[in-house]
Design a protein around this motif. Structure first.
Motif, PDB file in Angstrom:
ATOM      1  N   VAL A  92     136.008  33.286 -22.076  1.00  0.00           N
ATOM      2  CA  VAL A  92     134.573  33.150 -21.929  1.00  0.00           C
ATOM      3  C   VAL A  92     134.147  31.695 -22.065  1.00  0.00           C
ATOM      4  O   VAL A  92     133.255  31.224 -21.377  1.00  0.00           O
ATOM      5  N   ARG A  93     134.807  30.963 -22.933  1.00  0.00           N
ATOM      6  CA  ARG A  93     134.453  29.553 -23.135  1.00  0.00           C
ATOM      7  C   ARG A  93     134.665  28.731 -21.862  1.00  0.00           C
ATOM      8  O   ARG A  93     133.998  27.741 -21.642  1.00  0.00           O
ATOM      9  N   GLN A  94     135.586  29.132 -21.014  1.00  0.00           N
ATOM     10  CA  GLN A  94     135.860  28.397 -19.787  1.00  0.00           C
ATOM     11  C   GLN A  94     134.721  28.524 -18.776  1.00  0.00           C
ATOM     12  O   GLN A  94     134.589  27.706 -17.893  1.00  0.00           O
ATOM     13  N   LEU A  95     133.906  29.542 -18.897  1.00  0.00           N
ATOM     14  CA  LEU A  95     132.800  29.736 -17.967  1.00  0.00           C
ATOM     15  C   LEU A  95     131.694  28.709 -18.168  1.00  0.00           C
ATOM     16  O   LEU A  95     130.880  28.492 -17.290  1.00  0.00           O
ATOM     17  N   GLY A  96     131.651  28.111 -19.324  1.00  0.00           N
ATOM     18  CA  GLY A  96     130.584  27.159 -19.612  1.00  0.00           C
ATOM     19  C   GLY A  96     129.365  27.887 -20.146  1.00  0.00           C
ATOM     20  O   GLY A  96     129.415  29.042 -20.549  1.00  0.00           O
ATOM     21  N   ARG A  97     128.269  27.212 -20.112  1.00  0.00           N
ATOM     22  CA  ARG A  97     127.028  27.765 -20.667  1.00  0.00           C
ATOM     23  C   ARG A  97     126.409  28.748 -19.673  1.00  0.00           C
ATOM     24  O   ARG A  97     126.245  28.444 -18.504  1.00  0.00           O
ATOM     25  N   ILE A  98     126.068  29.936 -20.167  1.00  0.00           N
ATOM     26  CA  ILE A  98     125.448  30.960 -19.346  1.00  0.00           C
ATOM     27  C   ILE A  98     124.031  31.165 -19.859  1.00  0.00           C
ATOM     28  O   ILE A  98     123.817  31.359 -21.057  1.00  0.00           O
ATOM     29  N   THR A  99     123.059  31.107 -18.977  1.00  0.00           N
ATOM     30  CA  THR A  99     121.674  31.316 -19.357  1.00  0.00           C
ATOM     31  C   THR A  99     121.246  32.715 -18.931  1.00  0.00           C
ATOM     32  O   THR A  99     121.383  33.076 -17.766  1.00  0.00           O
ATOM     33  N   LEU A 100     120.754  33.478 -19.884  1.00  0.00           N
ATOM     34  CA  LEU A 100     120.239  34.807 -19.598  1.00  0.00           C
ATOM     35  C   LEU A 100     118.722  34.726 -19.550  1.00  0.00           C
ATOM     36  O   LEU A 100     118.101  34.171 -20.447  1.00  0.00           O
ATOM     37  N   ASP A 101     118.135  35.256 -18.503  1.00  0.00           N
ATOM     38  CA  ASP A 101     116.690  35.211 -18.352  1.00  0.00           C
ATOM     39  C   ASP A 101     116.163  36.636 -18.271  1.00  0.00           C
ATOM     40  O   ASP A 101     116.417  37.345 -17.306  1.00  0.00           O
ATOM     41  N   SER A 102     115.456  37.053 -19.307  1.00  0.00           N
ATOM     42  CA  SER A 102     114.934  38.420 -19.342  1.00  0.00           C
ATOM     43  C   SER A 102     113.650  38.561 -18.540  1.00  0.00           C
ATOM     44  O   SER A 102     113.190  39.663 -18.298  1.00  0.00           O
ATOM     45  N   GLY A 103     113.041  37.425 -18.180  1.00  0.00           N
ATOM     46  CA  GLY A 103     111.775  37.480 -17.463  1.00  0.00           C
ATOM     47  C   GLY A 103     110.585  37.652 -18.391  1.00  0.00           C
ATOM     48  O   GLY A 103     109.461  37.814 -17.945  1.00  0.00           O
ATOM     49  N   ILE A 104     110.850  37.639 -19.683  1.00  0.00           N
ATOM     50  CA  ILE A 104     109.783  37.797 -20.671  1.00  0.00           C
ATOM     51  C   ILE A 104     109.708  36.531 -21.512  1.00  0.00           C
ATOM     52  O   ILE A 104     110.718  36.035 -21.982  1.00  0.00           O
ATOM     53  N   ALA A 105     108.501  36.020 -21.677  1.00  0.00           N
ATOM     54  CA  ALA A 105     108.305  34.845 -22.523  1.00  0.00           C
ATOM     55  C   ALA A 105     107.330  35.206 -23.633  1.00  0.00           C
ATOM     56  O   ALA A 105     106.316  35.865 -23.396  1.00  0.00           O
ATOM     57  N   LYS A 106     107.639  34.798 -24.854  1.00  0.00           N
ATOM     58  CA  LYS A 106     106.747  35.017 -25.985  1.00  0.00           C
ATOM     59  C   LYS A 106     106.454  33.683 -26.625  1.00  0.00           C
ATOM     60  O   LYS A 106     107.334  32.846 -26.764  1.00  0.00           O
ATOM     61  N   GLN A 107     105.203  33.510 -27.011  1.00  0.00           N
ATOM     62  CA  GLN A 107     104.836  32.303 -27.737  1.00  0.00           C
ATOM     63  C   GLN A 107     103.689  32.614 -28.691  1.00  0.00           C
ATOM     64  O   GLN A 107     102.855  33.462 -28.419  1.00  0.00           O
ATOM     65  N   VAL A 108     103.701  31.935 -29.826  1.00  0.00           N
ATOM     66  CA  VAL A 108     102.612  32.086 -30.786  1.00  0.00           C
ATOM     67  C   VAL A 108     101.572  31.037 -30.440  1.00  0.00           C
ATOM     68  O   VAL A 108     101.879  29.853 -30.296  1.00  0.00           O
ATOM     69  N   VAL A 109     100.331  31.486 -30.294  1.00  0.00           N
ATOM     70  CA  VAL A 109      99.249  30.610 -29.853  1.00  0.00           C
ATOM     71  C   VAL A 109      98.136  30.644 -30.891  1.00  0.00           C
ATOM     72  O   VAL A 109      97.715  31.721 -31.333  1.00  0.00           O
ATOM     73  N   LYS A 110      97.665  29.474 -31.270  1.00  0.00           N
ATOM     74  CA  LYS A 110      96.514  29.352 -32.164  1.00  0.00           C
ATOM     75  C   LYS A 110      95.356  28.843 -31.332  1.00  0.00           C
ATOM     76  O   LYS A 110      95.431  27.786 -30.723  1.00  0.00           O
ATOM     77  N   VAL A 111      94.305  29.634 -31.285  1.00  0.00           N
ATOM     78  CA  VAL A 111      93.133  29.294 -30.481  1.00  0.00           C
ATOM     79  C   VAL A 111      92.024  28.827 -31.415  1.00  0.00           C
ATOM     80  O   VAL A 111      91.761  29.452 -32.448  1.00  0.00           O
ATOM     81  N   THR A 112      91.354  27.723 -31.043  1.00  0.00           N
ATOM     82  CA  THR A 112      90.202  27.256 -31.806  1.00  0.00           C
ATOM     83  C   THR A 112      89.014  28.130 -31.462  1.00  0.00           C
ATOM     84  O   THR A 112      88.574  28.178 -30.313  1.00  0.00           O
TER      85      THR A 112
END
Length: 201
Positions: A126-146
């Protein structure tokens, strides 16, 4: 090679025998446990390593056991959801959900035919494959609104939130609008915004 580990209230304790196949040598441990304790907690207290990937919340199948002797208790909803009707009928239960009240013998994580859902360790290939990026299509972020504090402040809660996350009103469903003002005011740290990214082509 059975060992007995006494717990408090020995007179009320029940015997829990755990068969565990780790490596080349299977082990058999008999623990004396208080009735009403889950198999997972009893095993951990007795020094038997039972994996619980979800932390014992009934959200995976890594701590599953098969009853070999004694009556399996009625399945919990999590047993039925995670294991399915066939495995439940065969005597499988999630050890994190299974409370014992009488002597039983269980086998830890017996092999299942379905292995596609299990995460396996990364070997040298598995290490020979290099870096694999998995994209679930979901993004979460904590937002503070004034929040508006003055009368002349004319920006709505929705506009404040959309500006903070970089979205437009077309990206927001009507169900979000109803609870938005209260959600923004209930948590001083911020709100978690979950967005679905369009599929990449």
């Amino acid at each position: 090679m059975g060992a007995s580990i006494p717990l408090e209230c020995e007179a009320m304790a029940v015997a829990l025998t755990i068969l565990h196949e780790s490596g080349a040598t299977p082990s058999r441990r008999t623990l004396s446990v208080a009735p009403g304790t889950t198999i997972l907690k009893s095993a951990h207290a007795g020094g038997v390593d039972v994996i619980a990937t979800c932390g014992g919340r009934g959200r995976c199948t890594s701590c599953r056991v098969k009853f070999l002797a004694g009556l399996p208790p009625p399945p919990t909803i999590m047993d039925e959801v995670q294991l399915g009707a066939d495995l439940v009928r065969e005597g499988y239960r999630l050890s994190c959900q299974c409370v014992i009240h009488e002597p039983v013998t269980v086998q830890v994580a017996p092999p299942l035919e379905e292995r596609s859902f299990q995460m396996l360790g990364a070997g040298p290939g598995v290490r020979q494959l290099g870096r694999i990026t998995l994209d679930s299509g979901i993004a979460k972020q904590v937002v503070k609104v004034t929040l508006p504090r003055q009368e002349h402040h004319q920006t709505s809660d929705l506009e404040q939130l959309l500006t903070a996350v970089g979205l437009t009103t077309a990206d927001v469903g009507p169900a979000v609008l109803q609870g938005l003002p209260q959600a923004l005011r209930d948590d001083p740290v911020g709100v978690t915004v979950t967005t679905l990214r369009p599929a990449r082509t």
